[in-house]
Design an enzyme around this catalytic site. Structure first.
Site, PDB file in Angstrom:
ATOM      1  N   ASP A  13      -2.103  -5.180   4.588  1.00  0.00           N
ATOM      2  CA  ASP A  13      -1.340  -6.448   4.962  1.00  0.00           C
ATOM      3  C   ASP A  13      -2.770  -6.976   6.135  1.00  0.00           C
ATOM      4  O   ASP A  13      -3.451  -6.036   5.711  1.00  0.00           O
ATOM      5  CB  ASP A  13      -0.764  -6.035   6.380  1.00  0.00           C
ATOM      6  CG  ASP A  13      -0.402  -6.428   8.023  1.00  0.00           C
ATOM      7  OD1 ASP A  13      -0.115  -7.659   7.302  1.00  0.00           O
ATOM      8  OD2 ASP A  13      -0.391  -6.536   8.855  1.00  0.00           O
ATOM      9  N   SER A  14      -2.446  -7.650   6.868  1.00  0.00           N
ATOM     10  CA  SER A  14      -4.021  -8.773   7.588  1.00  0.00           C
ATOM     11  C   SER A  14      -4.275  -7.790   8.584  1.00  0.00           C
ATOM     12  O   SER A  14      -5.431  -7.654   9.435  1.00  0.00           O
ATOM     13  CB  SER A  14      -3.350 -10.406   8.132  1.00  0.00           C
ATOM     14  OG  SER A  14      -2.682 -10.061   9.366  1.00  0.00           O
ATOM     15  N   CYS A  76       3.266  -7.842   4.030  1.00  0.00           N
ATOM     16  CA  CYS A  76       2.838  -9.102   4.800  1.00  0.00           C
ATOM     17  C   CYS A  76       3.256 -10.723   3.813  1.00  0.00           C
ATOM     18  O   CYS A  76       3.485 -10.644   2.686  1.00  0.00           O
ATOM     19  CB  CYS A  76       1.053  -9.368   4.929  1.00  0.00           C
ATOM     20  SG  CYS A  76       0.518 -10.851   5.201  1.00  0.00           S
ATOM     21  N   GLU A 156      -1.765  -8.089  17.074  1.00  0.00           N
ATOM     22  CA  GLU A 156      -2.444  -7.776  17.002  1.00  0.00           C
ATOM     23  C   GLU A 156      -3.511  -7.110  17.875  1.00  0.00           C
ATOM     24  O   GLU A 156      -4.730  -5.951  17.656  1.00  0.00           O
ATOM     25  CB  GLU A 156      -3.999  -8.602  15.451  1.00  0.00           C
ATOM     26  CG  GLU A 156      -4.245  -7.956  15.221  1.00  0.00           C
ATOM     27  CD  GLU A 156      -4.070  -7.337  13.971  1.00  0.00           C
ATOM     28  OE1 GLU A 156      -3.169  -6.647  13.581  1.00  0.00           O
ATOM     29  OE2 GLU A 156      -4.952  -6.254  13.534  1.00  0.00           O
ATOM     30  N   CYS A 185       7.569 -11.720   9.961  1.00  0.00           N
ATOM     31  CA  CYS A 185       6.146 -11.311   9.408  1.00  0.00           C
ATOM     32  C   CYS A 185       5.683  -9.724  10.342  1.00  0.00           C
ATOM     33  O   CYS A 185       7.466  -9.672  11.328  1.00  0.00           O
ATOM     34  CB  CYS A 185       5.753 -12.110  10.530  1.00  0.00           C
ATOM     35  SG  CYS A 185       4.266 -12.371  11.568  1.00  0.00           S
ATOM     36  N   HIS A 187       3.770  -7.653  11.302  1.00  0.00           N
ATOM     37  CA  HIS A 187       3.512  -8.023  13.170  1.00  0.00           C
ATOM     38  C   HIS A 187       4.699  -7.897  14.059  1.00  0.00           C
ATOM     39  O   HIS A 187       4.852  -7.329  15.031  1.00  0.00           O
ATOM     40  CB  HIS A 187       2.740  -8.944  13.550  1.00  0.00           C
ATOM     41  CG  HIS A 187       1.396  -8.652  12.947  1.00  0.00           C
ATOM     42  ND1 HIS A 187       0.762  -8.723  12.194  1.00  0.00           N
ATOM     43  CD2 HIS A 187       0.357  -8.121  13.155  1.00  0.00           C
ATOM     44  CE1 HIS A 187      -0.185  -8.470  11.739  1.00  0.00           C
ATOM     45  NE2 HIS A 187      -0.748  -7.880  12.855  1.00  0.00           N
TER      46      HIS A 187
HETATM   47  N1  DGL Z   1       1.896  -9.226   9.462  1.00  0.00           N
HETATM   48  C1  DGL Z   1       1.454 -10.438   8.367  1.00  0.00           C
HETATM   49  C2  DGL Z   1       2.830 -10.882   8.054  1.00  0.00           C
HETATM   50  O1  DGL Z   1       3.625 -10.178   7.629  1.00  0.00           O
HETATM   51  C3  DGL Z   1       0.893 -11.846   8.547  1.00  0.00           C
HETATM   52  C4  DGL Z   1      -0.094 -12.114  10.261  1.00  0.00           C
HETATM   53  C5  DGL Z   1      -1.267 -12.327  10.199  1.00  0.00           C
HETATM   54  O2  DGL Z   1      -2.028 -12.256   9.990  1.00  0.00           O
HETATM   55  O3  DGL Z   1      -1.046 -14.030  10.848  1.00  0.00           O
HETATM   56  O4  DGL Z   1       2.396 -12.432   7.933  1.00  0.00           O
END
Ligand code: DGL
Length: 272
Positions: A13-14, A76, A156, A185, A187
């Site tokens: 993931d990011s 992600c 984050e 997402c 997050h």
């Molecule tokens: N957690 C990520 C997703 O599911 C990316 C969040 C990001 O880095 O913008 O898209």
């Protein structure tokens, strides 16, 4: 090295988003050993171009492949919706590739809805990946999607819920009169309670973690790659990599979810 059921699972993931997928994996598959990579240096992926996402995610996938991973979980949505084909092509037959979108859009849960809302990062929305896939399986379904560029970075960075709440409300005001909502997402999975509260239980929140991990477990089992027993002699504490020195909030979240028996490492790439 040959892969076996004892080989690790790589998760990508990011940043902290994929940690909730990793946690569900630990619950449903307690004997698995995993290596997590959060590209914290380049977060947010939601604001990056498709080209950037493809190049960087392939570098991280190669790094995890070299760690002898039997499977890669793209935890992600921004990566899955922009780079899945490229990753699948490059690692076909080398390791199993899972992502957080396919098991969800194929899920029969959609049969019970008429109209669903999708909230995601700009990169996921621009890819149009979800509506295309959902329409392929469920023609009857009306899909509205909105982009929430502010959410992933503030999650984050560990903003307090009382500061995040008005921002969530602002976005969700554009997603009313729906039967179900898809948090597209990873997050946003940290905001489940706040989102449920916003809808007062009238909109169903699709349980992404459960659907995704169930599929991973079934596939590993089918391929005889599911780890059924933990070997006594091995140190199998999960490893958490970040691409810059470990951010305070990332470490905090890992400790809350996985306790003290974890390793942290930094791996700096020459990214594109
Ligand atoms: N957690 C990520 C997703 O599911 C990316 C969040 C990001 O880095 O913008 O898209």
């Amino acid at each position: 090295m040959k892969i076996s059921s004892l080989s690790p699972i790589g998760i990508l993931d990011s940043g902290i988003g994929g940690l909730l997928i990793a946690k569900e994996m630990k619950i449903q598959m307690p004997n698995e050993y995993f290596i997590y990579f959060g590209d914290t240096k380049n977060m947010p992926y939601g604001e990056k171009s498709k080209d950037f996402i493809v190049k960087n995610s392939i570098k991280i996938a190669s790094f995890l492949y070299k760690k002898n991973c039997k499977a890669l979980v793209i935890a992600c949505n921004s990566i899955a919706s922009n780079a899945l084909d490229f990753i699948q092509k490059k690692f076909y037959k080398k390791m199993l590739i899972f992502n957080v979108i396919d098991p969800v859009v194929k899920s029969t849960i959609f049969l019970s809805y008429k109209k669903i809302g999708i909230i995601a990062t700009p990169a996921t929305i621009h890819s149009n990946f979800y509506p295309k896939k959902i329409k392929k399986y469920y023609r009857h379904l009306d899909v509205i999607q909105i982009s929430a560029p502010l959410l992933a970075p503030i999650i984050e960075n560990g903003w307090k819920m009382r500061k995040i709440n008005p921002i969530i409300k602002n976005y969700l005001n554009h997603l009313k009169s729906i039967d179900a909502i898809l948090l597209a997402c990873t997050h946003y999975l940290f905001l489940k309670k706040e989102i449920e509260d916003f809808y007062h239980g009238k909109v169903h929140l699709i349980d992404i973690q459960k659907i995704v991990v169930k599929e991973i477990k079934e596939k590993l089992n089918e391929k005889e790659l599911l780890c059924l027993h933990t070997p006594y002699t091995w140190n199998r504490f999960p490893i958490f990599y970040t691409s810059n020195s470990i951010p305070f909030f990332f470490e905090k979240k890992v400790r809350i979810l996985f306790g003290e028996k974890v390793f942290f490492k930094t791996h700096i790439f020459n990214f594109a």
